[in-house]
Scaffold this active site. Structure first.
Site, mmCIF file in Angstrom:
data_model
loop_
_atom_site.group_PDB
_atom_site.id
_atom_site.type_symbol
_atom_site.label_atom_id
_atom_site.label_comp_id
_atom_site.label_asym_id
_atom_site.label_seq_id
_atom_site.Cartn_x
_atom_site.Cartn_y
_atom_site.Cartn_z
ATOM 1 N N HIS A 95 -0.997 0.194 5.615
ATOM 2 C CA HIS A 95 -1.445 1.164 6.620
ATOM 3 C C HIS A 95 -0.468 2.328 6.794
ATOM 4 C CE1 HIS A 95 -4.295 -1.952 8.715
ATOM 5 N NE2 HIS A 95 -4.440 -1.916 7.390
ATOM 6 N N TYR A 133 -9.294 7.562 19.954
ATOM 7 C CA TYR A 133 -10.384 7.045 19.126
ATOM 8 C C TYR A 133 -10.507 5.523 19.176
ATOM 9 C CZ TYR A 133 -11.258 11.765 17.907
ATOM 10 O OH TYR A 133 -11.593 13.098 18.019
ATOM 11 N N TYR A 142 -10.379 -10.157 9.710
ATOM 12 C CA TYR A 142 -10.643 -10.529 8.318
ATOM 13 C C TYR A 142 -11.052 -11.993 8.179
ATOM 14 C CZ TYR A 142 -8.740 -6.043 6.832
ATOM 15 O OH TYR A 142 -8.533 -4.695 6.648
ATOM 16 N N GLN A 164 0.813 -1.212 0.000
ATOM 17 C CA GLN A 164 0.000 0.000 0.000
ATOM 18 C C GLN A 164 0.853 1.272 0.000
ATOM 19 O OE1 GLN A 164 -2.645 -0.398 3.376
ATOM 20 N NE2 GLN A 164 -3.645 -2.197 2.524
ATOM 21 N N GLU A 222 -14.799 4.011 9.907
ATOM 22 C CA GLU A 222 -15.361 5.067 10.760
ATOM 23 C C GLU A 222 -15.170 6.456 10.161
ATOM 24 O OE1 GLU A 222 -14.456 2.912 15.096
ATOM 25 O OE2 GLU A 222 -13.496 4.823 14.610
#
Length: 357
Positions: A137, A241, A252, A73, A231
């Protein structure tokens, strides 16, 4: 029939659909970030590491982009022109960088100036550390708050479960800096021994959408959950959070991640998606071009390859609709200086939502 998600309505087709979708830049692979310059031209990042200047239909790959670790990513991520670009010429961008300590890479935030087809005056404003070999991430979006600060996100990097909850570790955080990279003296963890003082909020997973809400001035983010539990969060100074202590998602593989959705001292999301849409890109409709949509939120979906529009009543999502469907994974969405909606779509390019008369 699909089950209505527990925190809001099922996504539906549009009730107002008087528009066409025009391709304005074609043949892009993963257009991760998009920003406009005052002359109406645009900068587009390809995750593989290219920053492309598109002007009058001509595209130029810029020289001087720093080395990018384009794997998983990671790669060249967000790009945002300074709101006062016409005066100061600064472009801000995020990317996965191998610089610094440890093997692998981590998210970096830099700025540079544009001189012809060259980035110059490169300054690294922040670099997550230590590097990680995890390929996912990274985050990462960047916004200006209009008060001399930038906010940016770095994902939890998926390599250490304590990253999001530990203010002494990078990852899983929203950060705030002065526009030149200095840490504001009133950041919440300034003076806390060992803390990453650029951190503004923590307990995040992988935020890939960020806006400054045009009515309140608050920073809003959306972030990927695991399987379920994406979210939308309204960012508060020093707030936690919850990830991974609380979540509306599961692992997953279907196993339970956590039994908790609430915990004292941890914030609740404004909204969460079950099932996950894999959100990327975030905008608020502010233009009179779409009077029926004014004030609605736009969120790209990677999982379902559409642009989702969310209508709010107060802070409650009361309607979800598909705007662009079936063209490809929607990676970014912005409101252009002309007031039109532009979206970056993987495997296609940049498209424009044009209302019909």
């Amino acid at each position: 029939m699909a089950q209505t998600p527990p925190n809001g309505p099922e996504v539906t087709n549009l009730t107002w659909d008087k528009f066409t979708v025009e391709t304005v830049v074609d043949n892009l692979k993963v257009p991760w970030g998009l920003t406009f310059l005052p002359d109406g031209s645009m900068l587009v990042t390809e995750r593989s590491g290219e920053m492309i200047h598109v002007k009058d239909g001509k595209r130029t790959e810029l020289k001087g982009v720093p080395a990018v670790k384009a794997a998983g990513q990671g790669g060249l991520l967000d790009v945002v022109a300074h709101p006062d670009f016409a005066q100061n010429g600064w472009i801000y961008f995020s990317y996965s960088s191998e610089e610094g300590s440890g093997d692998g890479a981590h998210t970096a935030i830099s700025r540079a100036k544009l001189s012809g087809d060259q980035l110059t005056d490169l300054q690294v404003l922040y670099k997550g550390s230590p590097n990680s070999n995890a390929g996912h991430h990274y985050g990462s979006r960047i916004v200006f708050d209009g008060k001399g600060h930038i906010f940016f996100s770095i994902g939890d990097r998926g390599d250490h479960p304590n990253n999001p909850q530990d203010i002494k570790r990078d990852g899983g955080k929203i950060y705030r800096l002065h526009e030149d990279g200095r840490v504001p003296a009133d950041n919440p963890f300034v003076g806390t021994s060992g803390a990453k003082t650029a951190v503004y909020s923590y307990g995040h997973r992988n935020p890939q959408g960020m806006i400054v809400h045009p009515e309140t001035g608050d920073v809003w983010v959306h972030e990927h959950g695991p399987r379920g539990g994406d979210e939308i969060n309204v960012i508060k100074k020093g707030a936690n959070y919850g990830w991974p202590v609380i979540s509306y998602g599961i692992n997953y593989n279907g196993t339970i991640l956590t039994e908790k959705t609430h915990e004292p001292g941890m914030e609740q999301p404004l909204y969460y998606w079950v099932p996950s849409i894999a959100p990327s890109g975030f905008a608020v409709v502010t233009s009179n071009h779409y009077p029926e949509w004014k004030g609605d939120l736009l969120v790209g979906s990677l999982s379902f390859a559409y642009l989702e529009k969310l209508t709010l009543s107060g802070n409650k999502v009361v309607k979800r609709e598909r705007v662009i469907d079936g063209l490809g994974r929607v990676r970014d969405v912005v409101i252009g200086p002309d007031g039109y909606i532009y979206a970056g779509i993987e495997g296609k390019g940049i498209v424009k939502v044009v209302p019909t008369k």
